[in-house]
Enzyme design. Structure first.
Site, PDB file in Angstrom:
ATOM      1  N   CYS A  53      -9.467  -2.115   4.483  1.00 51.38           N
ATOM      2  CA  CYS A  53      -9.776  -2.907   3.613  1.00 51.38           C
ATOM      3  C   CYS A  53     -10.342  -2.403   2.490  1.00 51.38           C
ATOM      4  O   CYS A  53     -11.440  -1.943   2.458  1.00 51.38           O
ATOM      5  CB  CYS A  53     -10.909  -4.021   4.244  1.00 51.38           C
ATOM      6  SG  CYS A  53     -11.427  -5.365   3.155  1.00 51.38           S
ATOM      7  N   ASP A  60      -7.825  -2.397   8.982  1.00 48.65           N
ATOM      8  CA  ASP A  60      -6.928  -3.108   9.542  1.00 48.65           C
ATOM      9  C   ASP A  60      -5.819  -2.707  10.091  1.00 48.65           C
ATOM     10  O   ASP A  60      -5.464  -1.558  10.122  1.00 48.65           O
ATOM     11  CB  ASP A  60      -6.591  -3.801   7.937  1.00 48.65           C
ATOM     12  CG  ASP A  60      -7.500  -4.834   7.273  1.00 48.65           C
ATOM     13  OD1 ASP A  60      -8.068  -5.499   7.833  1.00 48.65           O
ATOM     14  OD2 ASP A  60      -7.366  -4.558   6.030  1.00 48.65           O
ATOM     15  N   VAL A  75      16.363   8.503   6.255  1.00 45.84           N
ATOM     16  CA  VAL A  75      14.783   8.908   6.188  1.00 45.84           C
ATOM     17  C   VAL A  75      14.630   9.674   7.204  1.00 45.84           C
ATOM     18  O   VAL A  75      14.995   9.425   8.078  1.00 45.84           O
ATOM     19  CB  VAL A  75      13.761   7.824   6.181  1.00 45.84           C
ATOM     20  CG1 VAL A  75      13.637   6.816   7.284  1.00 45.84           C
ATOM     21  CG2 VAL A  75      12.447   8.360   5.655  1.00 45.84           C
ATOM     22  N   GLU A  76      13.908  10.864   7.064  1.00 44.77           N
ATOM     23  CA  GLU A  76      13.540  11.906   8.078  1.00 44.77           C
ATOM     24  C   GLU A  76      12.451  11.299   8.800  1.00 44.77           C
ATOM     25  O   GLU A  76      11.401  10.930   8.231  1.00 44.77           O
ATOM     26  CB  GLU A  76      13.190  13.226   7.412  1.00 44.77           C
ATOM     27  CG  GLU A  76      13.154  14.369   8.566  1.00 44.77           C
ATOM     28  CD  GLU A  76      11.768  14.414   9.183  1.00 44.77           C
ATOM     29  OE1 GLU A  76      11.855  14.373  10.505  1.00 44.77           O
ATOM     30  OE2 GLU A  76      11.020  14.384   8.625  1.00 44.77           O
ATOM     31  N   HIS A  94      -2.996  -6.171   2.534  1.00 43.01           N
ATOM     32  CA  HIS A  94      -2.089  -6.132   3.556  1.00 43.01           C
ATOM     33  C   HIS A  94      -0.813  -6.392   2.811  1.00 43.01           C
ATOM     34  O   HIS A  94       0.303  -5.529   3.181  1.00 43.01           O
ATOM     35  CB  HIS A  94      -2.024  -7.304   4.546  1.00 43.01           C
ATOM     36  CG  HIS A  94      -3.432  -7.329   5.446  1.00 43.01           C
ATOM     37  ND1 HIS A  94      -4.038  -8.543   5.752  1.00 43.01           N
ATOM     38  CD2 HIS A  94      -4.101  -6.432   5.873  1.00 43.01           C
ATOM     39  CE1 HIS A  94      -4.975  -8.276   6.465  1.00 43.01           C
ATOM     40  NE2 HIS A  94      -5.376  -6.829   6.577  1.00 43.01           N
ATOM     41  N   GLU A  95      -0.589  -7.311   1.633  1.00 44.21           N
ATOM     42  CA  GLU A  95       0.422  -7.242   0.816  1.00 44.21           C
ATOM     43  C   GLU A  95       0.903  -5.917   0.184  1.00 44.21           C
ATOM     44  O   GLU A  95       2.060  -5.501   0.106  1.00 44.21           O
ATOM     45  CB  GLU A  95       0.248  -8.518  -0.001  1.00 44.21           C
ATOM     46  CG  GLU A  95      -0.044  -9.523   0.550  1.00 44.21           C
ATOM     47  CD  GLU A  95      -1.469  -9.870   0.856  1.00 44.21           C
ATOM     48  OE1 GLU A  95      -1.751 -11.471   1.064  1.00 44.21           O
ATOM     49  OE2 GLU A  95      -2.373  -9.118   0.775  1.00 44.21           O
TER      50      GLU A  95
END
Length: 155
Positions: A53, A60, A75-76, A94-95
Site C-alpha cells: 500500500c 497487499d 513473453v519469456e 491496486h488499480e
C-alpha cells in the site's frame, strides 16, 4: 541444438538472476512466436502476487490472471516472474499495479489481444477487482473464463 536460436538473446533464463528492486528496473524479455499466424491463447496465473500500500506500507495480495493472444512475440516466463516479484516492495494502489502490468506486456509483445484480471484480497474490509484489456476478445480463439470466484469471506 544450434548455436543461434530464438532463445539466443535471453539474458535471464538459465542463469542466476536477482529479483529486481522495482518494476521500473525489471527487464521483461520476449522470444519469437514459433506459431505466429496460429490463433491461440496463453494464460499466466499468479495466485500469490503482492505489492505494498503506498500510504501505509502494508502488504497487499492479489490473484492475477493474464491472458493474451500472441502475435510475433511470446513473453519469456522467468522474466515475467521476476517482473511480478519486483512489485513486492513497490508501493502503488491496486488499480495502478494491475494496469501497469498489462500495459508493460502490451508494449513489449504487441499482442493481438491481452487482458489481465487482478483479484485483490480485502484491505479495510473491501476486496477490489481490477480488469484491463486491449479490446474485444478475438472470436476465433478459445479464451476460457478466468475462473476466480468472487470473494466471500466466511459467508
Amino acid at each position: 541444438m544450434s548455436e543461434n536460436t530464438i532463445y539466443s538473446g535471453l539474458k535471464q533464463l538459465g542463469s542466476h538472476t536477482d529479483i529486481p528492486l522495482t518494476p521500473e528496473e525489471a527487464v521483461l524479455e520476449r522470444v519469437a512466436n514459433p506459431q505466429e499466424g496460429t490463433p491461440y491463447c496463453v494464460r499466466f496465473t499468479a495466485p500469490e502476487f503482492s505489492s505494498l500500500c503506498p500510504m501505509t506500507g502494508q502488504p497487499d495480495f492479489a490473484h492475477l490472471v493474464i491472458d493474451y493472444v500472441p502475435g510475433k512475440w511470446l513473453v519469456e516466463s522467468k522474466s515475467l516472474k521476476l517482473f511480478l516479484f519486483s512489485f513486492r516492495n513497490h508501493g502503488a494502489f491496486h488499480e495502478d499495479c494491475t494496469v501497469t502490468i498489462g500495459k508493460r506486456l502490451v508494449d513489449l509483445l504487441e499482442p493481438e489481444w491481452l487482458r489481465i484480471g487482478g483479484y485483490w484480497y480485502p484491505r479495510g474490509g473491501i476486496p477490489i477487482d481490477v480488469f484491463y484489456q486491449t479490446g474485444a476478445a478475438p472470436l476465433n480463439v478459445w479464451i476460457p473464463e478466468q475462473g476466480v470466484a468472487n470473494y466471500r469471506g466466511r459467508g
